[in-house]
Scaffold this motif. Structure first.
Motif, short mmCIF file in Angstrom:
data_model
loop_
_atom_site.label_atom_id
_atom_site.label_comp_id
_atom_site.label_asym_id
_atom_site.label_seq_id
_atom_site.Cartn_x
_atom_site.Cartn_y
_atom_site.Cartn_z
N LYS A 15 40.58 47.14 46.42
CA LYS A 15 41.92 46.60 46.53
C LYS A 15 42.20 45.68 45.35
CE LYS A 15 42.03 46.86 51.59
NZ LYS A 15 42.97 47.99 51.60
N ASP A 16 43.45 45.75 44.87
CA ASP A 16 43.87 44.91 43.73
C ASP A 16 42.90 45.05 42.56
OD1 ASP A 16 46.05 43.97 45.22
OD2 ASP A 16 44.80 42.42 46.14
N ALA A 17 42.58 46.30 42.23
CA ALA A 17 41.62 46.55 41.14
C ALA A 17 42.14 45.97 39.82
CB ALA A 17 41.39 48.05 41.00
N ASP A 18 41.26 45.28 39.12
CA ASP A 18 41.57 44.82 37.78
C ASP A 18 41.76 46.03 36.88
OD1 ASP A 18 41.40 42.64 35.52
OD2 ASP A 18 39.95 44.20 34.95
N LEU A 19 42.84 46.07 36.11
CA LEU A 19 43.14 47.25 35.32
C LEU A 19 42.07 47.53 34.27
CD1 LEU A 19 47.02 47.10 34.76
CD2 LEU A 19 45.71 48.16 36.59
N GLY A 20 41.51 46.48 33.67
CA GLY A 20 40.47 46.69 32.68
C GLY A 20 39.23 47.31 33.29
N ALA A 21 38.82 46.80 34.46
CA ALA A 21 37.65 47.34 35.15
C ALA A 21 37.92 48.76 35.64
CB ALA A 21 37.26 46.43 36.32
N TYR A 22 39.13 48.98 36.13
CA TYR A 22 39.49 50.33 36.59
C TYR A 22 39.41 51.33 35.44
CZ TYR A 22 42.19 54.29 38.15
OH TYR A 22 42.59 55.56 38.43
N ARG A 23 40.03 51.00 34.32
CA ARG A 23 40.03 51.93 33.18
C ARG A 23 38.62 52.14 32.63
NH1 ARG A 23 45.39 49.47 31.31
NH2 ARG A 23 46.93 51.10 31.75
N ALA A 24 37.79 51.11 32.67
CA ALA A 24 36.41 51.26 32.19
C ALA A 24 35.66 52.28 33.05
CB ALA A 24 35.70 49.92 32.20
N GLU A 45 52.13 48.43 33.78
CA GLU A 45 53.03 48.23 34.93
C GLU A 45 53.02 49.45 35.83
OE1 GLU A 45 57.74 47.15 35.87
OE2 GLU A 45 56.98 47.18 33.81
N LYS A 46 53.06 50.65 35.23
CA LYS A 46 53.07 51.88 36.03
C LYS A 46 51.75 52.07 36.76
CE LYS A 46 53.98 56.84 35.81
NZ LYS A 46 54.38 57.98 34.94
N LEU A 47 50.64 51.86 36.04
CA LEU A 47 49.32 52.02 36.66
C LEU A 47 49.13 51.02 37.79
CD1 LEU A 47 46.56 53.31 36.86
CD2 LEU A 47 45.79 51.84 34.98
N SER A 48 49.52 49.77 37.55
CA SER A 48 49.39 48.75 38.58
C SER A 48 50.21 49.12 39.81
CB SER A 48 49.85 47.40 38.03
OG SER A 48 49.73 46.40 39.00
#
Length: 204
Positions: free
Chosen positions: A51-60, A80-83
């Motif tokens: 939940k509420d994944a950090d975008l940097g960690a998610y993309r990594a 913004e779109k990914l979030s």
């Protein structure tokens, strides 16, 4: 000195330089599998909501799982779109763990009424071939059909792991459509390193 190449054989279409093309296969289930195997018990594997994944960690993690298969969509998507997708109440994002180590990613998208899309399903490279995929698919199928849906669907493509299509079919999905996808090569746009997916040639 420029060279003149013969025309392509009949039935072939050229792909613009700097682009790649793949064959996408769309598959679906319209009911829970009749002979669904029992829930797999794997004491060293756990699936945890992210939940509420950090975008940097998610993309990594997305890049770690998908770099060999040219997964690029979430790497070039605006923050913004990914979030908005990851935080949408009808989108479930989960990480698979083996012990304390992240082993995979699962996304289930329920934003279309009566349907669930298996948006992303993948393992980190070290986990491929160790049974984690069967566990993850068992969890995905169970969670999808726990909701009031009439259709569970996924698409794979010719860039994915060679066993992906047969795995989805064994899991109960039936192919219903194929399509050709052409897009800029993410290794040339700077979204992925040039050495990614060496099995797919770069044509500049």
């Amino acid at each position: 000195m420029s060279s003149t190449r013969p025309p392509l054989p009949e039935g072939y279409s050229p792909i613009p330089p700097g682009h790649v093309a793949n064959v996408a296969t769309f598959l679906e289930m319209t009911a829970p599998p009749e002979h669904r195997p029992p829930q797999i018990y794997a004491p060293d594997l756990t699936l945890k909501p992210w939940k509420d994944a950090d975008l940097g960690a998610y993309r990594a993690l997305f890049k770690l799982i998908g770099e060999n298969w040219l997964w690029y969509s979430r790497l070039k998507m605006a923050d913004e779109k990914l979030s908005g997708i990851l935080r949408h109440p009808d989108v479930e994002v989960h990480r698979l763990f083996r012990g304390a180590a992240v082993a995979g990613l699962l996304e289930l998208d329920f934003r279309t009424a009566g349907e669930c899309e298996l948006s992303f399903f993948g393992l980190v490279p070290d986990e491929i071939g160790k049974g984690a995929g069967r566990f993850l698919m068992s969890e995905a199928t169970r969670r999808a059909w726990a909701k009031p849906i009439k259709r569970f669907w996924v698409h794979t493509c010719s860039f994915d792991h060679p066993a992906a299509l047969s795995f989805y079919r064994r899991s109960g999905f039936t192919p219903y459509q194929t399509a050709i996808e052409v897009h800029p090569d993410p290794r040339l746009t700077g979204h992925m390193p040039r050495e990614a997916a060496p099995q797919i040639p770069i044509i500049e």
